[in-house]
Structure formats: structure tokens, C-alpha cells
Scaffold this motif. Structure first.
Motif, PDB file in Angstrom:
ATOM      1  N   ALA A  14       0.826  -1.212   0.000  1.00 31.46           N
ATOM      2  CA  ALA A  14       0.000   0.000   0.000  1.00 31.46           C
ATOM      3  C   ALA A  14       0.858   1.260   0.000  1.00 31.46           C
ATOM      4  CB  ALA A  14      -0.934  -0.005   1.206  1.00 31.46           C
ATOM      5  N   ASP A  61      -1.114   5.715  -3.855  1.00 33.83           N
ATOM      6  CA  ASP A  61      -1.878   6.780  -3.214  1.00 33.83           C
ATOM      7  C   ASP A  61      -3.354   6.393  -3.297  1.00 33.83           C
ATOM      8  OD1 ASP A  61      -2.630   9.142  -2.018  1.00 33.83           O
ATOM      9  OD2 ASP A  61      -2.518  10.308  -3.876  1.00 33.83           O
ATOM     10  N   MET A  62      -3.717   5.376  -2.512  1.00 31.65           N
ATOM     11  CA  MET A  62      -5.077   4.843  -2.523  1.00 31.65           C
ATOM     12  C   MET A  62      -5.530   4.583  -1.100  1.00 31.65           C
ATOM     13  SD  MET A  62      -5.014   1.872  -5.385  1.00 31.65           S
ATOM     14  CE  MET A  62      -4.181   2.105  -6.930  1.00 31.65           C
ATOM     15  N   SER A  63      -6.832   4.550  -0.933  1.00 31.46           N
ATOM     16  CA  SER A  63      -7.391   4.234   0.382  1.00 31.46           C
ATOM     17  C   SER A  63      -7.192   2.746   0.690  1.00 31.46           C
ATOM     18  CB  SER A  63      -8.881   4.566   0.411  1.00 31.46           C
ATOM     19  OG  SER A  63      -9.592   3.685  -0.454  1.00 31.46           O
ATOM     20  N   LYS A  64      -7.245   2.406   1.965  1.00 32.61           N
ATOM     21  CA  LYS A  64      -7.115   0.998   2.356  1.00 32.61           C
ATOM     22  C   LYS A  64      -8.202   0.129   1.737  1.00 32.61           C
ATOM     23  CE  LYS A  64      -4.498   1.518   6.595  1.00 32.61           C
ATOM     24  NZ  LYS A  64      -4.417   1.210   8.017  1.00 32.61           N
ATOM     25  N   PRO A  65      -9.477   0.594   1.697  1.00 34.11           N
ATOM     26  CA  PRO A  65     -10.495  -0.238   1.050  1.00 34.11           C
ATOM     27  C   PRO A  65     -10.212  -0.491  -0.436  1.00 34.11           C
ATOM     28  CG  PRO A  65     -11.547   1.394   2.454  1.00 34.11           C
ATOM     29  CD  PRO A  65     -10.077   1.737   2.393  1.00 34.11           C
ATOM     30  N   THR A  66      -9.679   0.505  -1.122  1.00 33.60           N
ATOM     31  CA  THR A  66      -9.342   0.323  -2.541  1.00 33.60           C
ATOM     32  C   THR A  66      -8.216  -0.695  -2.693  1.00 33.60           C
ATOM     33  OG1 THR A  66     -10.066   2.560  -3.079  1.00 33.60           O
ATOM     34  CG2 THR A  66      -8.587   1.494  -4.655  1.00 33.60           C
TER      35      THR A  66
END
Length: 94
Positions: free
Chosen positions: A34, A38-43
Motif C-alpha cells: 500500500a 496513493d489509494m485508500s485501504k479499502p481500494t
């Protein structure tokens, strides 16, 4: 959906292809992977789930840490299918 279709769907996304590329060096934690995006944890979790459902990656839990690895068997099957397709097309054109 068969394994080849799932694999093609999984590798259609550039972020998932990058995850596979990163895993070539060996197992990585979900957090390590991760950190490259640059992404959210759910993504990120969604991308991991798609790759795991396609059997392109392995998952193992060590306490609270999830380690991901590359499942080269499925990738080899996809590559073999692609090579067979191109070989077949080549034979028809010669």
C-alpha cells in the motif's frame, strides 16, 4: 468465470499489474504494498481481493500481518495460453 478470464480481468487494471510487478521480488505485507500507492485501504483491499480471487497472488497471515506473494503458476498458464494463441495465428499466416 474460469481462471483465465479471472486472470485477464485482474491484470486489466494498471494498479494490479504494479502490485504483481512489486511481488516479483518476493513476499510483501499489505502495508508495504500500500505504501507504493496513493489509494485508500479499502481500494487496496479490493485490488488484493481481485488478484487473490484470480489466484494470481497468495495470502498468508502471520499474527495480524497479511503477507502477499506471487502465484507464478497461474501467470504461467496465462502466458502459455497467449503463446499458443500467437503460435496458432502464426501457423495460419505462413
Amino acid at each position: 468465470m474460469n481462471a483465465t478470464n479471472s486472470a485477464f480481468k485482474a491484470i486489466a487494471d494498471p494498479a494490479r499489474r504494479e502490485i504483481l510487478r512489486l511481488l516479483r521480488a518476493g513476499e510483501m505485507t499489505a502495508g508495504d504494498l500500500a505504501g507504493h500507492f496513493d489509494m485508500s485501504k479499502p481500494t487496496m483491499s479490493h485490488h488484493f481481493a481481485v488478484l487473490a480471487d484470480a489466484d494470481l497472488i497468495t495470502r498468508r497471515r502471520d499474527g495480524q500481518t497479511i503477507w502477499y506473494g506471487l502465484n507464478t503458476t497461474v501467470l504461467q498458464d496465462v502466458l502459455a495460453w497467449m503463446l499458443d494463441l500467437t503460435h496458432h495465428d502464426h501457423k495460419e499466416n505462413t
